[in-house]
Enzyme design. Structure first.
Site, PDB file in Angstrom:
ATOM      1  N   LYS A  74      53.242  82.136   3.696  1.00  7.38           N
ATOM      2  CA  LYS A  74      53.803  81.254   4.728  1.00  7.38           C
ATOM      3  C   LYS A  74      53.174  79.868   4.653  1.00  7.38           C
ATOM      4  CE  LYS A  74      52.206  81.554   9.197  1.00  7.38           C
ATOM      5  NZ  LYS A  74      51.794  80.259   9.779  1.00  7.38           N
ATOM      6  N   ASN A  75      51.850  79.834   4.583  1.00  5.83           N
ATOM      7  CA  ASN A  75      51.167  78.552   4.737  1.00  5.83           C
ATOM      8  C   ASN A  75      51.168  77.704   3.461  1.00  5.83           C
ATOM      9  OD1 ASN A  75      50.821  79.080   7.392  1.00  5.83           O
ATOM     10  ND2 ASN A  75      48.715  79.818   7.210  1.00  5.83           N
ATOM     11  N   ARG A 147      55.279  74.454  14.881  1.00 10.04           N
ATOM     12  CA  ARG A 147      54.144  73.558  15.008  1.00 10.04           C
ATOM     13  C   ARG A 147      53.937  72.670  13.775  1.00 10.04           C
ATOM     14  NH1 ARG A 147      50.796  73.272  18.722  1.00 10.04           N
ATOM     15  NH2 ARG A 147      51.348  75.248  19.681  1.00 10.04           N
ATOM     16  N   CYS A 171      49.218  64.647  25.189  1.00  7.51           N
ATOM     17  CA  CYS A 171      48.027  65.335  24.688  1.00  7.51           C
ATOM     18  C   CYS A 171      48.256  65.982  23.326  1.00  7.51           C
ATOM     19  CB  CYS A 171      47.572  66.385  25.679  1.00  7.51           C
ATOM     20  SG  CYS A 171      48.709  67.743  25.879  1.00  7.51           S
ATOM     21  N   ARG A 176      44.021  70.892  18.793  1.00  3.89           N
ATOM     22  CA  ARG A 176      45.064  71.690  18.088  1.00  3.89           C
ATOM     23  C   ARG A 176      46.268  70.875  17.794  1.00  3.89           C
ATOM     24  NH1 ARG A 176      48.457  76.004  16.298  1.00  3.89           N
ATOM     25  NH2 ARG A 176      47.748  75.763  14.218  1.00  3.89           N
ATOM     26  N   ASP A 359      42.720  83.451  10.717  1.00  3.79           N
ATOM     27  CA  ASP A 359      43.956  84.215  10.912  1.00  3.79           C
ATOM     28  C   ASP A 359      43.713  85.721  10.841  1.00  3.79           C
ATOM     29  OD1 ASP A 359      45.318  81.852  11.134  1.00  3.79           O
ATOM     30  OD2 ASP A 359      45.857  81.772   9.016  1.00  3.79           O
ATOM     31  N   ILE A 381      37.091  78.264  14.638  1.00  2.00           N
ATOM     32  CA  ILE A 381      38.130  77.315  14.221  1.00  2.00           C
ATOM     33  C   ILE A 381      39.050  76.947  15.391  1.00  2.00           C
ATOM     34  CG2 ILE A 381      40.000  76.830  12.560  1.00  2.00           C
ATOM     35  CD1 ILE A 381      37.428  77.378  11.116  1.00  2.00           C
ATOM     36  N   ARG A 451      57.419  85.301  13.215  1.00  2.00           N
ATOM     37  CA  ARG A 451      57.163  83.944  12.727  1.00  2.00           C
ATOM     38  C   ARG A 451      56.440  83.979  11.384  1.00  2.00           C
ATOM     39  NH1 ARG A 451      53.427  80.681  16.084  1.00  2.00           N
ATOM     40  NH2 ARG A 451      53.620  79.494  14.171  1.00  2.00           N
TER      41      ARG A 451
HETATM   42  N1  EPU Z   1      41.780  69.825  13.629  1.00  2.00           N
HETATM   43  C1  EPU Z   1      41.588  68.672  14.315  1.00  2.00           C
HETATM   44  N2  EPU Z   1      42.414  67.614  14.077  1.00  2.00           N
HETATM   45  C2  EPU Z   1      43.410  67.697  13.157  1.00  2.00           C
HETATM   46  C3  EPU Z   1      43.599  68.875  12.432  1.00  2.00           C
HETATM   47  C4  EPU Z   1      42.757  69.936  12.698  1.00  2.00           C
HETATM   48  O1  EPU Z   1      40.700  68.578  15.150  1.00  2.00           O
HETATM   49  O2  EPU Z   1      44.117  66.708  12.973  1.00  2.00           O
HETATM   50  C5  EPU Z   1      40.925  70.977  13.920  1.00  2.00           C
HETATM   51  C6  EPU Z   1      41.730  72.130  14.530  1.00  2.00           C
HETATM   52  O3  EPU Z   1      41.875  72.032  15.911  1.00  2.00           O
HETATM   53  C7  EPU Z   1      40.905  73.306  14.147  1.00  2.00           C
HETATM   54  C8  EPU Z   1      40.365  72.903  12.776  1.00  2.00           C
HETATM   55  O4  EPU Z   1      40.438  71.484  12.717  1.00  2.00           O
HETATM   56  O5  EPU Z   1      39.821  73.439  15.034  1.00  2.00           O
HETATM   57  C9  EPU Z   1      41.094  73.492  11.615  1.00  2.00           C
HETATM   58  O6  EPU Z   1      42.485  73.260  11.745  1.00  2.00           O
HETATM   59  P1  EPU Z   1      43.428  73.120  10.478  1.00  2.00           P
HETATM   60  O7  EPU Z   1      44.010  71.760  10.481  1.00  2.00           O
HETATM   61  O8  EPU Z   1      42.699  73.555   9.268  1.00  2.00           O
HETATM   62  O9  EPU Z   1      44.547  74.153  10.809  1.00  2.00           O
HETATM   63  P2  EPU Z   1      46.059  73.928  10.514  1.00  2.00           P
HETATM   64  O10 EPU Z   1      46.197  73.252   9.200  1.00  2.00           O
HETATM   65  O11 EPU Z   1      46.727  73.365  11.685  1.00  2.00           O
HETATM   66  C10 EPU Z   1      46.466  76.027   9.074  1.00  2.00           C
HETATM   67  C11 EPU Z   1      47.348  77.216   9.168  1.00  2.00           C
HETATM   68  C12 EPU Z   1      46.844  78.118  10.274  1.00  2.00           C
HETATM   69  C13 EPU Z   1      45.414  78.531   9.940  1.00  2.00           C
HETATM   70  C14 EPU Z   1      44.540  77.271   9.777  1.00  2.00           C
HETATM   71  C15 EPU Z   1      43.122  77.573   9.341  1.00  2.00           C
HETATM   72  C16 EPU Z   1      49.466  76.345   8.486  1.00  2.00           C
HETATM   73  C17 EPU Z   1      50.866  76.010   8.851  1.00  2.00           C
HETATM   74  N3  EPU Z   1      48.699  76.796   9.461  1.00  2.00           N
HETATM   75  O12 EPU Z   1      46.559  75.393  10.347  1.00  2.00           O
HETATM   76  O13 EPU Z   1      47.675  79.259  10.242  1.00  2.00           O
HETATM   77  O14 EPU Z   1      44.904  79.304  10.996  1.00  2.00           O
HETATM   78  O15 EPU Z   1      45.121  76.411   8.792  1.00  2.00           O
HETATM   79  O16 EPU Z   1      43.128  78.176   8.109  1.00  2.00           O
HETATM   80  O17 EPU Z   1      49.077  76.229   7.338  1.00  2.00           O
HETATM   81  C18 EPU Z   1      48.705  81.132  11.151  1.00  2.00           C
HETATM   82  O18 EPU Z   1      49.186  81.291  10.020  1.00  2.00           O
HETATM   83  O19 EPU Z   1      48.796  81.982  12.080  1.00  2.00           O
HETATM   84  C19 EPU Z   1      47.994  79.897  11.422  1.00  2.00           C
HETATM   85  C20 EPU Z   1      47.673  79.500  12.649  1.00  2.00           C
END
Ligand code: EPU
Length: 473
Positions: A74-75, A147, A171, A176, A359, A381, A451
């Site tokens: 997925k990711n 998202r 916000c 997140r 995850d 995280i 999802r």
């Molecule tokens: N963060 C920030 N600012 C940002 C981006 C991230 O503060 O602009 C913080 C987040 O709040 C979090 C941390 O950095 O505390 C890590 O977030 P990250 O950006 O790595 O997560 P993401 O890219 O939004 C992806 C996956 C998630 C998975 C995380 C961690 C996708 C679409 N989503 O999210 O997948 O948990 O990386 O590996 O790639 C899931 O599949 O259920 C899922 C939530």
């Protein structure tokens, strides 16, 4: 066949990360950011709309046996769908695309901006023709349910000069958490304006720049690489994510003609090119899906052959499962997993790859309910990822939240009841718990699970589980 087993004994390890890590650290003012101060309060999943009212009905007790096909990641797939819009002519072909709701939302979003997209679900193949993008607006009815909409901003900026994300604002630039994305776009020369109900990003003439991420954001890394790929000059991004999906996305962009070095090192350099081409790519296997099925074998005392799973992508997850007593063996390209003995308790602290994947924090919490002793689990995280505690408690688990960690006292005799899938990973964790529980567990709503995981009921049924997906009510 030879299985790999861990050494016996206590798997407890010292806590290694600062208690407040990784809160988003606001950086100084960035030229181009229109709002005076970014609001860093949390936005959880509560404002996400759901889909049709369905549930999973699980009757536990059967050890799982057989062969399961691991879905495409997925990711990785979501990012590739967005990246395919960077190609101004030709048709992109993506194979091994998981047939999940998030992919359907990504397809809808691509179509909403004018791409012609055909998802051949039976063939798990997606064909994208982005020759004529017609709208720079990512509409609210999709962005509210999906998202990862922000991933479409780089293509819209390069192709149409601007992007508007409706349905989020205020916000939503905060925790997140997409501030790294928007700050990165701004450093590349875009203007970011946050309105009441939308975010508007303008900037047809991005230029290479030195970027950094406060923490190695998975999607942030991919999104900024996409934005930099067509920006003239050189972009260096410090503190980039190391997840295998990031490397697969880099491989895809490289096939398209992007010039990217440093993937997997934490420092990525992108030399902007003038055009990217439509190409064909096979999405890597989903390591989270694979690990969930490994845990399904563990929690039911079963034995499974995982087709498409790579232990190399499990990172620390492999070692933690082995410490619990799960045995792995590779038979060529097939990963065998079995659980024969009493599960042992575990210590888990989530961290970016190759650390223990956030995850899988919920699924391992469910598994640890069956372990003989007290397990320690700490999420670092995402906040809001202890929603599972209350649901497992309804099923008879003995779990306490101790400060920012969770103690799971096992083994518990889980009993089926009605429980809530607060999010995708909570949902699949409750399905796992249901597989080990006495009686019937009803996990609702089903949409969060759909999802991210393909045909959960069908795949588990093939392995001997008693589970069905049904309309709720
Ligand atoms: N963060 C920030 N600012 C940002 C981006 C991230 O503060 O602009 C913080 C987040 O709040 C979090 C941390 O950095 O505390 C890590 O977030 P990250 O950006 O790595 O997560 P993401 O890219 O939004 C992806 C996956 C998630 C998975 C995380 C961690 C996708 C679409 N989503 O999210 O997948 O948990 O990386 O590996 O790639 C899931 O599949 O259920 C899922 C939530």
């Amino acid at each position: 066949m030879e299985y790999w087993t861990s050494q016996e004994g206590d798997s407890r390890q010292p806590a290694g990360l600062p208690a407040d890590w990784p809160s988003a650290t606001p950086v100084g003012p960035v030229p181009g950011i229109g709002n005076a101060a970014l609001n860093l309060t949390d936005r959880s999943l509560r404002d996400m709309t759901s889909g049709p009212e369905t549930c999973y009905r699980v009757r536990g007790g059967n050890p799982l046996q057989g062969t399961v096909f691991v879905q495409g990641a997925k990711n990785a797939a979501l990012k590739m769908i967005a990246a395919s819009l960077l190609a101004p002519k030709g048709r992109t072909v993506l194979r091994n695309v998981p047939v999940i709701e998030d992919v359907r939302r990504a397809v809808e979003l691509a179509q909403a901006v004018g791409a012609v997209v055909k998802f051949h679900e039976a063939e798990r193949t997606l064909v994208v023709d982005a020759s004529h993008l017609t709208s720079s607006v990512l509409p609210a009815e999709i962005t509210r349910r999906f998202r990862a909409s922000v991933l479409f901003v780089p293509a819209l900026l390069h192709r149409l000069g601007e992007a508007t994300i409706e349905g989020i604002g205020g916000c939503n630039l905060g925790s997140r958490n997409l501030d790294f994305h928007y700050r990165g776009f701004a450093r590349l020369g875009a203007t970011v304006e946050e309105g009441e109900n939308q975010i508007h990003v303008k900037g047809g003439n991005l230029r290479g720049a030195h970027l950094y991420l406060d923490t190695p954001s998975h999607t942030g890394t991919e999104n900024l690489i996409m934005a930099a790929s067509l920006a003239p000059g050189t972009t260096v991004i410090d503190n980039t994510a190391l997840e295998p999906e990031v490397l697969d996305v880099i491989a895809f962009l490289t096939k398209m003609g992007a010039q990217i070095t440093g993937g997997g090192t934490g420092f990525v350099t992108v030399h902007g090119v003038s055009e990217l081409a439509a190409v064909e790519h096979t999405v890597m296997a989903d390591r989270i899906d694979a690990a969930v099925f490994a845990m399904a074998a563990a929690i039911t005392g079963g034995e499974l052959s995982l087709v498409g799973a790579s232990l190399d992508h499990f990172g620390v997850v492999r070692w933690k499962l082995e410490q619990m007593g799960v045995e792995f063996a590779s038979q060529g390209a097939i990963l065998q997993v079995r659980q024969e003995r009493q599960l042992r308790p575990i210590n888990v602290i989530t961290s970016p790859y190759p650390g223990f994947a956030t995850d899988l924090q919920s699924p391992i919490m469910a598994v640890s309910c069956l372990a003989d002793g007290t397990s320690y689990i700490r999420e670092t995280i995402f906040d809001g990822r202890y929603n599972l505690v209350g649901e497992l408690t309804k099923m008879g688990a003995k779990i306490e939240v101790a400060g920012n960690a969770v103690l799971v006292h096992g083994p518990a005799a889980l009993k089926g009841t009605e429980v809530i899938a607060h999010d995708l990973r909570t949902g699949i964790a409750l399905v796992l718990a249901g597989l080990a529980a006495e009686g019937e567990t009803i996990v609702a709503p089903g949409y969060p699970i759909d999802r991210g995981h393909v045909s959960v009921a069908a795949r588990l049924t093939t392995l001997g589980a008693d589970i069905s997906a049904e309309p709720l009510g």
